[in-house]
Design an enzyme around this catalytic site. Structure first.
Site, PDB file in Angstrom:
ATOM      1  CD  GLN A  92     -13.165   7.922   3.034  1.00  0.00           C
ATOM      2  OE1 GLN A  92     -12.777   7.092   3.866  1.00  0.00           O
ATOM      3  NE2 GLN A  92     -12.339   8.694   2.366  1.00  0.00           N
ATOM      4  CE1 TYR A 115     -10.326   4.637  -4.681  1.00  0.00           C
ATOM      5  CE2 TYR A 115     -11.886   3.275  -3.503  1.00  0.00           C
ATOM      6  CZ  TYR A 115     -10.962   4.297  -3.518  1.00  0.00           C
ATOM      7  OH  TYR A 115     -10.692   4.999  -2.367  1.00  0.00           O
ATOM      8  CG  ASP A 135       4.493  -0.869   9.949  1.00  0.00           C
ATOM      9  OD1 ASP A 135       5.455  -1.477   9.459  1.00  0.00           O
ATOM     10  OD2 ASP A 135       3.305  -1.241   9.799  1.00  0.00           O
ATOM     11  N   GLY A 136       1.295   0.262  10.994  1.00  0.00           N
ATOM     12  CA  GLY A 136       0.168  -0.437  11.618  1.00  0.00           C
ATOM     13  C   GLY A 136       0.536  -1.817  12.126  1.00  0.00           C
ATOM     14  CB  SER A 192      -2.748   2.261  -0.611  1.00  0.00           C
ATOM     15  OG  SER A 192      -1.630   1.900   0.171  1.00  0.00           O
ATOM     16  CD  GLU A 209      -1.554   7.007   6.609  1.00  0.00           C
ATOM     17  OE1 GLU A 209      -2.668   6.534   6.320  1.00  0.00           O
ATOM     18  OE2 GLU A 209      -0.511   6.775   5.953  1.00  0.00           O
ATOM     19  CG  ASP A 247      -8.991   3.693   4.406  1.00  0.00           C
ATOM     20  OD1 ASP A 247      -9.236   4.891   4.639  1.00  0.00           O
ATOM     21  OD2 ASP A 247      -8.832   3.238   3.251  1.00  0.00           O
TER      22      ASP A 247
HETATM   23  N1  LIG Z   1      -6.904   0.947  -6.035  1.00  0.00           N
HETATM   24  C1  LIG Z   1      -7.841   1.113  -4.917  1.00  0.00           C
HETATM   25  C2  LIG Z   1      -7.220   1.920  -3.813  1.00  0.00           C
HETATM   26  C3  LIG Z   1      -8.146   2.031  -2.586  1.00  0.00           C
HETATM   27  C4  LIG Z   1      -7.557   3.037  -1.647  1.00  0.00           C
HETATM   28  C5  LIG Z   1      -8.397   3.266  -0.405  1.00  0.00           C
HETATM   29  C6  LIG Z   1      -7.676   4.329   0.405  1.00  0.00           C
HETATM   30  N2  LIG Z   1      -7.704   5.622   0.138  1.00  0.00           N
HETATM   31  C7  LIG Z   1      -6.883   6.237   1.033  1.00  0.00           C
HETATM   32  C8  LIG Z   1      -6.495   7.578   1.212  1.00  0.00           C
HETATM   33  C9  LIG Z   1      -5.583   7.899   2.183  1.00  0.00           C
HETATM   34  C10 LIG Z   1      -5.050   6.917   2.987  1.00  0.00           C
HETATM   35  C11 LIG Z   1      -5.436   5.590   2.838  1.00  0.00           C
HETATM   36  C12 LIG Z   1      -6.360   5.258   1.834  1.00  0.00           C
HETATM   37  N3  LIG Z   1      -6.880   4.074   1.422  1.00  0.00           N
END
Ligand SMILES: NCCCCCc1nc2ccccc2[nH]1
EC number: 2.5.1.16
Length: 289
Positions: free
Chosen positions: A65, A228, A140-141, A161, A109, A159
């Site tokens: 973050q 991760y 939807d972004g 997934s 989001e 940010d």
């Molecule tokens: N495999 C790596 C995944 C990284 C994810 C980053 C992330 N974590 C999140 C939590 C809630 C919403 C959006 C998000 N984006």
């Protein structure tokens, strides 16, 4: 499957799977977009999982973050209007709100369940929603950005997934073009950009697209996030044509204490600069574009 353990198995990282010991499953649901699960781990606090992929843990979320937020916002002198795409957990909002120059924070989001689950199980992350500058748009972004006036934002933080699932379009060129349009001249974007150990081909395509779309500077930074895949995750840092942005040397340092006395646990100016240092196998691909 080992009883009492969660393993992050995915075709996105074949042949490997990070595992966390599970104390208790706290939530399991299915939204319109993905499976949502929260569990109490033995050593990483509570964990948020979307479609079987770890999104955040209480113990190491600060690294992700703080870096995804302060790498862009500390690279421009006076960020005022910030847009967050994804990030429904609220952690990026918490970090953006440390910047006193910021006047407006929009977040888009797609999955309301992520917002609600974060507020219920991750209050120290979802605290970001409490800031009066924040406006939440559930949707939807891609569509959101098409409706945004040209040059509306100083910074956009994507940010997302991973590219398999609801976030797939956020890794494609048309989306980058809509981000560029939404940014003012010399505005900055920072996107979640996967792992140099696992996704060099994806990163190669993203870098090529970014060079076509963003006529300022295009950089790749990375950091360590133990939970991760491969223990690292990267970021694309790009700026639009206009006032020069040197991402490697922060012009807008953020002090370690914010008004709520919640100190930065990970980010500092040295790690900001260091984040752009790449191993040779990655630099060869990324700097040659
Ligand atoms: N495999 C790596 C995944 C990284 C994810 C980053 C992330 N974590 C999140 C939590 C809630 C919403 C959006 C998000 N984006």
């Amino acid at each position: 499957v080992i009883p009492g353990w969660f393993s992050e198995i995915s075709p996105m990282w074949p042949g490997e799977a990070h595992s966390l010991k599970v104390e208790k499953i706290l939530y399991q649901g299915k939204s319109d977009y993905q499976d949502v699960m929260v569990f109490q781990s033995s050593t990483y606090g509570k964990v948020l999982v979307l479609d079987g992929v770890i999104q955040l843990t209480e113990r190491d979320e600060c690294a992700y973050q703080e870096m995804i937020t302060h790498l862009p916002l500390c690279s421009i002198p006076n960020p005022k209007k910030v847009l967050v795409i994804g990030g429904g957990d609220g952690g990026v909002l918490r970090e953006v709100s440390r910047h006193s120059s910021v006047e407006k924070i929009d977040i888009c989001e797609i999955d309301k369940m992520v917002v609600d689950v974060s507020k219920q199980f991750f209050p120290d992350v979802a605290v970001g929603y409490d800031d009066p500058r924040v406006t939440l748009h559930v949707g939807d972004g891609v569509a959101f950005l098409k409706a945004v006036p040209e040059g509306a934002y100083d910074a956009v933080i994507v940010d997302s997934s991973d590219p398999i699932g609801p976030a797939q379009e956020l890794f494609e060129k048309p989306f980058f073009e809509s981000v560029a349009k939404a940014l003012r001249p010399g505005g900055v974007v920072c996107t979640q950009a996967e792992s140099i150990w696992l996704h060099m081909h994806i990163i190669e395509d993203i870098v090529a697209n970014c060079h076509q779309v963003f006529k300022g500077s295009v950089n790749y930074a990375w950091t360590t996030v133990p939970t991760y895949p491969s223990g690292v995750i990267g970021f694309m840092l790009c700026s639009t044509e206009g006032p020069e942005v040197d991402f490697k040397h922060p012009v807008n340092p953020i002090d370690t204490q914010d008004n709520s006395g919640r100190p930065l646990r990970f980010y500092n100016s040295e790690i900001h600069t260091a984040a752009f240092c790449l191993p040779s196998f990655a630099r060869k691909v990324i700097d040659s574009k």
